[in-house]
Structures are given as structure tokens and as C-alpha cells.
Enzyme design. Structure first.
Site, PDB file in Angstrom:
ATOM      1  N   ASN A 374       0.846  -1.188   0.000  1.00 59.84           N
ATOM      2  CA  ASN A 374       0.000   0.000   0.000  1.00 59.84           C
ATOM      3  C   ASN A 374       0.887   1.245   0.000  1.00 59.84           C
ATOM      4  OD1 ASN A 374      -1.803   2.069   0.356  1.00 59.84           O
ATOM      5  ND2 ASN A 374      -2.778   1.224   2.176  1.00 59.84           N
ATOM      6  N   CYS A 428      -1.823  12.180 -13.371  1.00 60.07           N
ATOM      7  CA  CYS A 428      -3.117  12.361 -14.037  1.00 60.07           C
ATOM      8  C   CYS A 428      -3.977  13.378 -13.289  1.00 60.07           C
ATOM      9  CB  CYS A 428      -3.853  11.035 -14.176  1.00 60.07           C
ATOM     10  SG  CYS A 428      -4.146  10.167 -12.628  1.00 60.07           S
TER      11      CYS A 428
END
Length: 472
Positions: A374, A428
Site C-alpha cells: 500500500n 493524471c
């Protein structure tokens, strides 16, 4: 294989909202000068006041900087209003005629009325504004924009499916602007031509299924030689449904997948002797993937992006490279061709397994390793434990790489642990790039050597970018 859902749920019935009342043009609508575009490609202007002080901010859809327009407000707040254009009184030289017949109603695109070169310039301005305002940074160099084909580029899409008898029957496509209705689109200019030509046949095919009114979406993924469609079947399909899918697949040369539950329930249905993949010819890479795996929507731009990222990173044959948020190995595998060792870290076990398999398929398993972790909770100690890497490549989702940037800043402050001398960051979301860039520069001691936009989604307001950081 089982094609039934692991648990039954009540069929979802889709209700359609009442249509918004149309504005009646009176000729007395307020007029405004458009100053700029916001992150959603809406025009931004201010009302005029008698004393010359700045008035309320007005967001107007479908207009461009430099235009003078009349508008109709559909939402008013104390500090701003949201409005629709009534009439363009003075056009911008950047305005162009939209190619798509459905541009005015379909929410899939928001910038077709803006010249494609101007679209790129607007996105570059958005990137630079975010870096300056959020991080107090200016790149030493503005990279040449990455752009390519602006039509037929969208190789991934989620197509909504609804049965709307009051609106003419089946609809498949994108939602209307400001509505939960699906646009009545018979073709789509940003989808590959063969997919655009299938939109109407898909309507007729879905209408034949027993679940035609309980099927929320079709997921599209186009590979180098296969086009896949994922049927979101919340209820089991019948033997007759199966034959309908087979017949359509044979006629239109597509592969159907079924998804009765979550993403882990996606399985190929028919035909079974084909495989989705995309290629990176410059590096001799073939990348198999499942239709629900994350891959870039624009294959042509992705090839240029990978090449640009690797040139900026410039790994030596002796370098160890860390690829964070590696996905199925889009950057990892090409990097393995030109560096000593690459380690890819990804938060999804499914994607990590796919990256490992792809490394073996492409003969670079000996130069790669992968770990599922993670990265939104990674710490400085975690990075120290990985050992020294000469260079990082970071390609996070919209949430950015805040934990990674904080960990690097902590290592820099403490002086305890190795830091990469160069980082390439593919983003992005310009706001999270700016946030992370601020940490890397102001706290971790890096320079923002350069940044530029990647026009991955032409005719939309989506801003993808690439940035280079170096530490002396």
C-alpha cells in the site's frame, strides 16, 4: 466456470429524471467577458460592477477565453453562479466546429469546440498554474507537449446501458451533460471506428437479452488484435442469452467477458482462444491484460509517454530503478531492457501478479522484482528497507503520491538513508502533482527540472502530465 452471481440481489430499476426546463431566450440575458477556462473546461468570467470592483464569478459552459457571451444562470451561490451560454456575441479565434454530432448533449467530451492546439495550450496553462499557485514552483524547462491522434483514440471506456421506453428504447453510451440520462448517440468520434460502428448493433443485441433492463454497463477494452466487452450481469444469464452473445461476437469479431459481482469475478465467456494485449514495439514488449485491469486509454500516446519517461530518467546499465504504482509493468518492463535491475511496487495483488507474469513472458524476469504494498501508507523506514535505488519512476492515480513524497522529505531531513538522484513523475491530476512537487522541492531538496502535458484524453478537460526532479 460459473456464470452466476455469488449472491442474489434485488434487480436495480433505473428511474429517469424529469428533463430540465429549457431556457426561453428573452434578449435581456446578462452579458459577460470570458477570462479563462477552469479545470472542467468551463468559461470563467466576472460580473461587471458600477464602481469597477470585481463582481461575482460566473462559470459558463461551452465558451472560450476572449469571448463575450450572454448567459442563463441555472445555479446561484453567494460567491459564484453556474450558467449556460445563450449566445456568443464575440467569438474566439480558437473556436472550431465540433466534429461530433452529439457534442452539445453528450458529456463524454467537453472541449471539441476548442482547436486541438489550443486545447493543449490550455492544459499546459492549467499545469503551470497549479504548480505556481499550490507549490510556488516554476519548472526550469517546459517540456514539449505529448500529443497524437485526437479521434478514435479511446481504447478503454465504460459505456452506460439503460432501457428507456419513454426516450425511444435502449441506449448505450455516455451520460448527457448535467443529466443522468444516457445521450442518444449512434456513433462516437473518440471511440475506435469499429467500436463506434457497433453502438447501434449493441443496442439491438442488449435488447434481446433477458436482463436488458437490469444491466448497468458495458466495459470496453481494445487490444492490439482483440476488442473485449465486459457484460455487467447482476443476474444470471440464460442459455438463450449466451447464444445471443456468441452470435454477436462471431459477427462483430469481439470477445465477451462476464462480471456477475466485483472486479475479481470477471471471467472470459466467448471466444476463449484470443487474448487482450498491447505492445511497446520500441522495447520489444507485449503486455497481456484483462479488460478490467488498469491500462492507458490511448495506446499511441502511451507509447510516446513511455519513451519520454525513459529518456528523462536515463537509466544506466548499472542503475537500480524503483517503479512505484507499477500496475501491470507498463514502465517496469521497458526499464528492465535498459537498466541493471527494476523493482515494481503496486497496491493491487491482481496487477502485481499480472506484472510478474508479463516480466516472464517478455524475458526480463531476471532483471525485475515485484512487491504488493500500500503506497498510500509507505514510510521513510519502508523506503530505507528497500535499499538504494539510483532513480525512481512514480505513476500514481489521481490521489497522487503524498506518502512517498513525505517519506523522501523525511529521509532528506534526517540525512539517514539513500535518496534517488532523479525522479520521473507521471501524473493524471495536476493538483496532486503540485502538492507532491512542493514536498520534493521545498523539503526533500530536489529541483523541478521540467514539466509538460500529455494529451492522453483529447477533447476533454483531463490533464495528464510528466515532470522531472533531480537532486544534486
Amino acid at each position: 466456470m460459473s456464470r452466476t452471481a455469488p449472491h442474489r440481489r434485488a434487480p436495480k430499476r433505473y428511474k429517469t429524471p424529469p428533463p430540465a426546463p429549457a431556457h426561453v431566450v428573452t434578449g435581456n440575458e446578462p452579458v459577460i467577458e470570458i477570462i479563462s477556462l477552469d479545470m472542467e473546461a468551463r468559461g470563467v468570467g466576472r460580473t461587471e460592477t458600477e464602481d469597477g470592483t470585481p463582481g461575482k464569478v460566473i462559470f459558463v459552459e461551452g465558451v472560450l477565453p476572449g469571448e463575450r457571451v450572454s448567459y442563463s444562470t441555472h445555479r446561484s451561490k453567494p460567491k459564484f453562479e453556474q450558467a449556460e451560454v445563450v449566445q456568443v456575441l464575440r467569438e474566439s479565434v480558437m473556436r472550431t466546429k465540433p466534429k461530433c454530432t452529439y457534442f452539445d448533449i453528450c458529456g463524454g467530451c467537453s472541449m471539441q469546440h476548442l482547436d486541438i492546439r489550443a486545447q493543449v495550450a490550455v492544459k499546459q496553462r492549467v499545469l503551470e498554474d497549479n504548480l505556481q499557485h499550490l507549490a510556488k514552483l516554476r519548472p526550469e524547462t517546459v517540456f514539449r507537449p505529448i500529443h497524437g491522434p485526437s479521434w478514435g483514440y479511446r481504447y478503454r471506456a465504460r459505456l452506460a446501458v439503460r432501457f428507456l421506453p419513454e426516450k425511444g428504447g435502449m441506449r448505450i453510451g455516455f451520460h448527457e451533460k448535467k443529466s443522468s440520462y444516457i445521450a442518444d448517440m449512434k456513433t462516437c468520434e473518440v471511440l475506435p471506428p469499429h467500436v463506434s460502428a457497433m453502438l447501434m448493433p449493441l443496442r439491438f443485441m442488449v435488447r434481446k437479452l433477458s436482463i436488458y433492463d437490469r444491466m448497468p454497463q458495458l466495459e470496453l477494452a481494445v487490444g492490439s488484435s482483440v476488442t473485449a466487452l465486459v457484460v455487467r450481469n447482476l443476474e444470471p444469464i440464460t442459455a438463450a442469452d449466451e447464444q445471443v452473445l456468441r452470435d454477436f461476437a462471431d459477427e462483430h469479431k469481439v470477445q465477451f467477458w462476464l462480471q456477475p459481482g466485483g472486479p475479481d469475478t470477471v471471467t472470459p465467456f466467448y471466444p476463449l482462444d484470443v487474448q487482450l494485449d498491447y505492445t511497446l514495439p520500441e522495447y520489444g514488449i507485449r503486455m497481456p491484460f484483462k479488460p478490467t485491469d488498469f491500462t492507458q486509454v490511448n495506446h499511441a500516446i502511451n507509447r510516446v509517454l513511455v519513451s519520454r519517461a525513459l529518456r528523462l530518467l536515463a537509466p544506466a546499465r548499472t542503475d537500480r530503478v524503483l517503479d512505484l504504482f507499477c500496475g501491470i509493468g507498463n514502465f517496469t518492463l521497458p526499464l528492465a531492457r535498459i537498466s541493471k535491475e527494476v523493482m515494481g511496487i503496486e497496491g493491487s495483488e491482481v496487477l502485481t501478479s499480472r506484472a510478474l507474469a508479463n516480466a516472464g513472458l517478455n524475458g526480463v524476469a531476471g532483471h525485475t522484482s515485484f512487491e504488493c504494498r500500500n503506497l498510500f501508507e509507505v514510510t521513510a523506514d519502508d523506503l530505507r528497507a528497500l535499499g538504494h535505488f539510483d532513480k525512481f519512476l512514480i505513476d500514481p492515480p489521481r490521489e497522487g503520491a503524498l506518502a512517498v513524497a513525505k517519506a523522501l522529505a523525511e529521509i532528506a531531513r534526517s540525512g539517514n538513508g539513500p535518496l534517488p538522484k532523479r525522479i520521473v513523475y507521471v501524473s493524471c491530476a495536476p493538483a496532486t502533482l503540485a502538492r507532491d512537487a512542493g514536498l520534493l522541492v521545498h523539503e526533500a531538496g530536489y529541483r523541478l527540472v521540467g514539466a509538460g502535458v500529455v494529451n492522453m484524453f483529447p477533447h476533454t478537460s483531463h490533464v495528464e502530465s510528466i515532470a522531472l526532479f533531480e537532486r544534486d
